[in-house]
Design a protein around this motif. Structure first.
Motif, PDB file in Angstrom:
ATOM      1  N   VAL A  98      -8.346   0.519   2.081  1.00  0.00           N
ATOM      2  CA  VAL A  98      -6.934   0.282   1.798  1.00  0.00           C
ATOM      3  C   VAL A  98      -6.797  -0.345   0.417  1.00  0.00           C
ATOM      4  O   VAL A  98      -7.520  -1.271   0.061  1.00  0.00           O
ATOM      5  CB  VAL A  98      -6.310  -0.647   2.863  1.00  0.00           C
TER       6      VAL A  98
ATOM      7  N   ALA B 204      -8.087  -0.951   9.804  1.00  0.00           N
ATOM      8  CA  ALA B 204      -8.621   0.233   9.123  1.00  0.00           C
ATOM      9  C   ALA B 204     -10.131   0.101   8.996  1.00  0.00           C
ATOM     10  O   ALA B 204     -10.688  -1.002   9.052  1.00  0.00           O
ATOM     11  CB  ALA B 204      -7.977   0.377   7.741  1.00  0.00           C
TER      12      ALA B 204
ATOM     13  N   SER C 298       0.857  -1.188   0.000  1.00  0.00           N
ATOM     14  CA  SER C 298       0.000   0.000   0.000  1.00  0.00           C
ATOM     15  C   SER C 298       0.885   1.226   0.000  1.00  0.00           C
ATOM     16  O   SER C 298       2.071   1.148   0.322  1.00  0.00           O
ATOM     17  CB  SER C 298      -0.903   0.013   1.237  1.00  0.00           C
TER      18      SER C 298
ATOM     19  N   ALA D 281       2.097   4.916   1.486  1.00  0.00           N
ATOM     20  CA  ALA D 281       2.301   5.435   2.844  1.00  0.00           C
ATOM     21  C   ALA D 281       1.186   6.380   3.263  1.00  0.00           C
ATOM     22  O   ALA D 281       0.967   6.599   4.443  1.00  0.00           O
ATOM     23  CB  ALA D 281       3.652   6.132   2.934  1.00  0.00           C
ATOM     24  N   SER D 282       0.460   6.936   2.303  1.00  0.00           N
ATOM     25  CA  SER D 282      -0.560   7.932   2.635  1.00  0.00           C
ATOM     26  C   SER D 282      -1.902   7.305   2.991  1.00  0.00           C
ATOM     27  O   SER D 282      -2.826   8.002   3.348  1.00  0.00           O
ATOM     28  CB  SER D 282      -0.752   8.883   1.449  1.00  0.00           C
TER      29      SER D 282
ATOM     30  N   GLU E 299      -4.896   5.038   4.961  1.00  0.00           N
ATOM     31  CA  GLU E 299      -5.433   5.077   6.319  1.00  0.00           C
ATOM     32  C   GLU E 299      -4.646   4.177   7.281  1.00  0.00           C
ATOM     33  O   GLU E 299      -4.446   4.513   8.440  1.00  0.00           O
ATOM     34  CB  GLU E 299      -6.899   4.623   6.279  1.00  0.00           C
ATOM     35  N   ALA E 300      -4.165   3.049   6.793  1.00  0.00           N
ATOM     36  CA  ALA E 300      -3.434   2.104   7.644  1.00  0.00           C
ATOM     37  C   ALA E 300      -1.922   2.326   7.591  1.00  0.00           C
ATOM     38  O   ALA E 300      -1.168   1.562   8.178  1.00  0.00           O
ATOM     39  CB  ALA E 300      -3.772   0.677   7.220  1.00  0.00           C
ATOM     40  N   GLY E 301      -1.461   3.349   6.885  1.00  0.00           N
ATOM     41  CA  GLY E 301      -0.031   3.582   6.721  1.00  0.00           C
ATOM     42  C   GLY E 301       0.535   2.648   5.661  1.00  0.00           C
ATOM     43  O   GLY E 301      -0.202   1.946   4.972  1.00  0.00           O
ATOM     44  N   ALA E 302       1.849   2.626   5.536  1.00  0.00           N
ATOM     45  CA  ALA E 302       2.491   1.780   4.534  1.00  0.00           C
ATOM     46  C   ALA E 302       2.436   0.321   4.979  1.00  0.00           C
ATOM     47  O   ALA E 302       2.801  -0.008   6.103  1.00  0.00           O
ATOM     48  CB  ALA E 302       3.932   2.210   4.330  1.00  0.00           C
ATOM     49  N   LEU E 303       1.953  -0.538   4.103  1.00  0.00           N
ATOM     50  CA  LEU E 303       1.852  -1.963   4.385  1.00  0.00           C
ATOM     51  C   LEU E 303       2.570  -2.739   3.294  1.00  0.00           C
ATOM     52  O   LEU E 303       2.581  -2.325   2.136  1.00  0.00           O
ATOM     53  CB  LEU E 303       0.385  -2.406   4.409  1.00  0.00           C
TER      54      LEU E 303
END
Length: 108
Positions: free
Chosen positions: A101, A49, A16, A18-19, A21-25
């Protein structure tokens, strides 16, 4: 001499931005693997999230090289390239939507 990996030897990676909802995944799945995605602590890949079900979907990396996603009766659905799916075969560059996400599919 070391054998070079072929496309069938490579694992899958879902990332994902970095911006989100859950951050960078970043999630990895190897050929023959089966992983679940959701909010619950018992799933393989946790996404904490909004709109993500406790056990949202399952990823299966078939030994032949395909990556398949199956929605597990999530409340808000699983999406591939903005299309709601119950099951779908994923390819490099596809966008997997789980809640809010978005994960981009790649190979490594």
């Amino acid at each position: 001499m070391t054998a070079q990996p072929t496309g069938r030897d490579l694992g899958w990676v879902l990332r994902s931005g970095a911006s989100g909802e859950a951050g960078a995944l970043s999630f990895r799945i190897l050929p023959g693997g089966e992983k679940t995605i959701g909010r619950a602590k018992g799933v393989d890949f946790v996404i904490d999230a909004a709109l993500v079900s406790r056990v949202h979907c399952r990823l299966t990396a078939h030994p032949a090289g395909q990556l398949e996603v199956q929605d597990l009766q999530s409340t808000n659905g699983t999406f591939v390239n903005d299309r709601r799916v119950t099951t779908a075969v994923l390819t490099v560059g596809d966008r997997l939507g789980v809640g809010r996400v978005e994960l981009v599919v790649g190979r490594e």
